[in-house]
Design an enzyme around this catalytic site. Sequence first.
Site, PDB file in Angstrom:
ATOM      1  N   ARG A 104      73.002  25.423  51.831  1.00 26.50           N
ATOM      2  CA  ARG A 104      72.680  26.610  51.908  1.00 26.50           C
ATOM      3  C   ARG A 104      72.594  27.962  50.899  1.00 26.50           C
ATOM      4  NH1 ARG A 104      69.790  28.440  57.716  1.00 26.50           N
ATOM      5  NH2 ARG A 104      68.314  26.999  57.242  1.00 26.50           N
ATOM      6  N   HIS A 131      62.893  24.535  51.030  1.00 33.12           N
ATOM      7  CA  HIS A 131      63.650  24.133  51.890  1.00 33.12           C
ATOM      8  C   HIS A 131      62.850  22.765  52.570  1.00 33.12           C
ATOM      9  CE1 HIS A 131      65.786  23.598  55.358  1.00 33.12           C
ATOM     10  NE2 HIS A 131      65.140  24.980  56.975  1.00 33.12           N
ATOM     11  N   GLN A 134      63.457  20.469  55.913  1.00 39.32           N
ATOM     12  CA  GLN A 134      62.152  20.709  57.481  1.00 39.32           C
ATOM     13  C   GLN A 134      60.875  20.393  57.043  1.00 39.32           C
ATOM     14  OE1 GLN A 134      63.565  23.383  59.639  1.00 39.32           O
ATOM     15  NE2 GLN A 134      61.237  22.413  60.682  1.00 39.32           N
ATOM     16  N   ASP A 226      55.903  30.350  59.698  1.00 32.33           N
ATOM     17  CA  ASP A 226      56.623  30.818  59.692  1.00 32.33           C
ATOM     18  C   ASP A 226      57.552  32.394  59.896  1.00 32.33           C
ATOM     19  OD1 ASP A 226      59.647  30.286  58.421  1.00 32.33           O
ATOM     20  OD2 ASP A 226      59.415  30.563  56.805  1.00 32.33           O
ATOM     21  N   CYS A 266      59.161  26.222  61.746  1.00 30.56           N
ATOM     22  CA  CYS A 266      59.954  25.590  61.197  1.00 30.56           C
ATOM     23  C   CYS A 266      61.458  26.380  62.404  1.00 30.56           C
ATOM     24  CB  CYS A 266      60.662  26.272  59.806  1.00 30.56           C
ATOM     25  SG  CYS A 266      60.541  27.453  59.294  1.00 30.56           S
ATOM     26  N   ARG A 294      64.824  17.198  63.033  1.00 31.05           N
ATOM     27  CA  ARG A 294      65.650  17.679  61.814  1.00 31.05           C
ATOM     28  C   ARG A 294      66.963  16.563  61.740  1.00 31.05           C
ATOM     29  NH1 ARG A 294      65.721  22.867  59.563  1.00 31.05           N
ATOM     30  NH2 ARG A 294      67.701  22.045  58.192  1.00 31.05           N
TER      31      ARG A 294
HETATM   32  N1   CP Z   1      64.926  25.700  60.213  1.00 34.95           N
HETATM   33  C1   CP Z   1      65.894  26.066  60.014  1.00 34.95           C
HETATM   34  O1   CP Z   1      66.251  26.065  59.113  1.00 34.95           O
HETATM   35  O2   CP Z   1      66.648  26.871  61.314  1.00 34.95           O
HETATM   36  P1   CP Z   1      67.933  27.170  61.031  1.00 34.95           P
HETATM   37  O3   CP Z   1      67.886  28.465  59.606  1.00 34.95           O
HETATM   38  O4   CP Z   1      68.424  27.850  62.360  1.00 34.95           O
HETATM   39  O5   CP Z   1      68.796  26.390  60.607  1.00 34.95           O
HETATM   40  N1  NVA Z   2      61.539  30.994  55.427  1.00 36.32           N
HETATM   41  C1  NVA Z   2      62.961  31.422  56.529  1.00 36.32           C
HETATM   42  C2  NVA Z   2      63.090  30.145  56.257  1.00 36.32           C
HETATM   43  C3  NVA Z   2      64.608  30.231  57.954  1.00 36.32           C
HETATM   44  C4  NVA Z   2      64.761  28.724  58.536  1.00 36.32           C
HETATM   45  C5  NVA Z   2      64.117  31.721  55.474  1.00 36.32           C
HETATM   46  O1  NVA Z   2      64.669  31.492  53.921  1.00 36.32           O
HETATM   47  O2  NVA Z   2      64.442  32.817  56.354  1.00 36.32           O
END
Ligand code: CP
Ligand code: NVA
Length: 310
Positions: A104, A131, A134, A226, A266, A294
């Site tokens: 990430r 992502h 997700q 989101d 998400c 997930r």
């Molecule tokens: N939806 C998601 O990826 O959540 P986190 O940021 O908590 O991993």
């Molecule tokens: N769009 C959000 C998704 C979090 C899971 C972010 O990148 O923070």
Amino acid sequence: MKKRDFISLHDWSAAEIAALLTDAAGLKAKRKARVPQALLSGKTLALIFEKPSLRTRVTFEAGMTQLGGHAIYLTPQDIRLGERETVADGARNLSRWVDGIVARTFRHQMVVELAEHASVPVINGLTDLLHPCQILAALLTIQEKRGDLTGCRMAFIGDGNNVANSWCTGAAKTGVHLTIACPKGYEPDPSILHEAREDAKGTGARIQILHDPTEAARGADVVYTDVWSSMGQEEERAKRLKVFQPFQVNRALVELARPDVIVMHCLPAHRGEEITDEVIEGPHSVVFEEAENRLHVQKALLVTLLTGRL
Ligand code: CP
Ligand code: NVA
């Protein structure tokens, strides 16, 4: 055999995505029936996280435990990839010890670079651009709730962010008709959109971007939202709160959709901003089912990638 990565849904065929969802449903049923699934015993997964996480971290770690393997969580303080040593060297070191890497990162290119230099599969656990994990979870949830994905009408209300970008690709690959309603200037990435529209030719999916949330929500089977400020955009928060106000998913907006609409997010949610408490706690909301999924989709992904089954 060449190793596979999971960087974008674009790199996976419609049949491969369908197979992942089928495998995920199978693993979910086994877990509910408490049948042990030690398919990855002796395997180790490294998790590189530059941003915070609840769902992604816990589902990958728990998923590896449930499959009989092990996961190692690495923070930027631990490894300082790209700083303490190059991304390429980090990838080549990790490849000597572990069987897969989840990353990430802020820069999407960092995950791409990791994948280029790692000899083990690399999974995108979210970047500024995409992502994909997700969207796999969301697709499984929609399939469970509605049966078929093909022809399903999805309204994504809010920011054209990483989740919206991955939705463009995911919808294109599975025949979901996607309408994104976002403020002007907050559209999805143009090159991802272009690529998705090419992918959509194979499935007949329609992908449109507009700026009126009510037009997008009208008659929708699924309403998705989101956060308005993603991780890394904290400084823009005050401005975004104003710009996105008309894009809140509230009762009035949900009432424009089909009576049996499902509402998805998400997570994490900022209640009272992009979605009201009433809607997220209401009868249409399937946000925790999506969060649960997930776990199941990523287990399917791990088995597929780490055992070279596809
Ligand atoms: N939806 C998601 O990826 O959540 P986190 O940021 O908590 O991993
Ligand atoms: N769009 C959000 C998704 C979090 C899971 C972010 O990148 O923070």
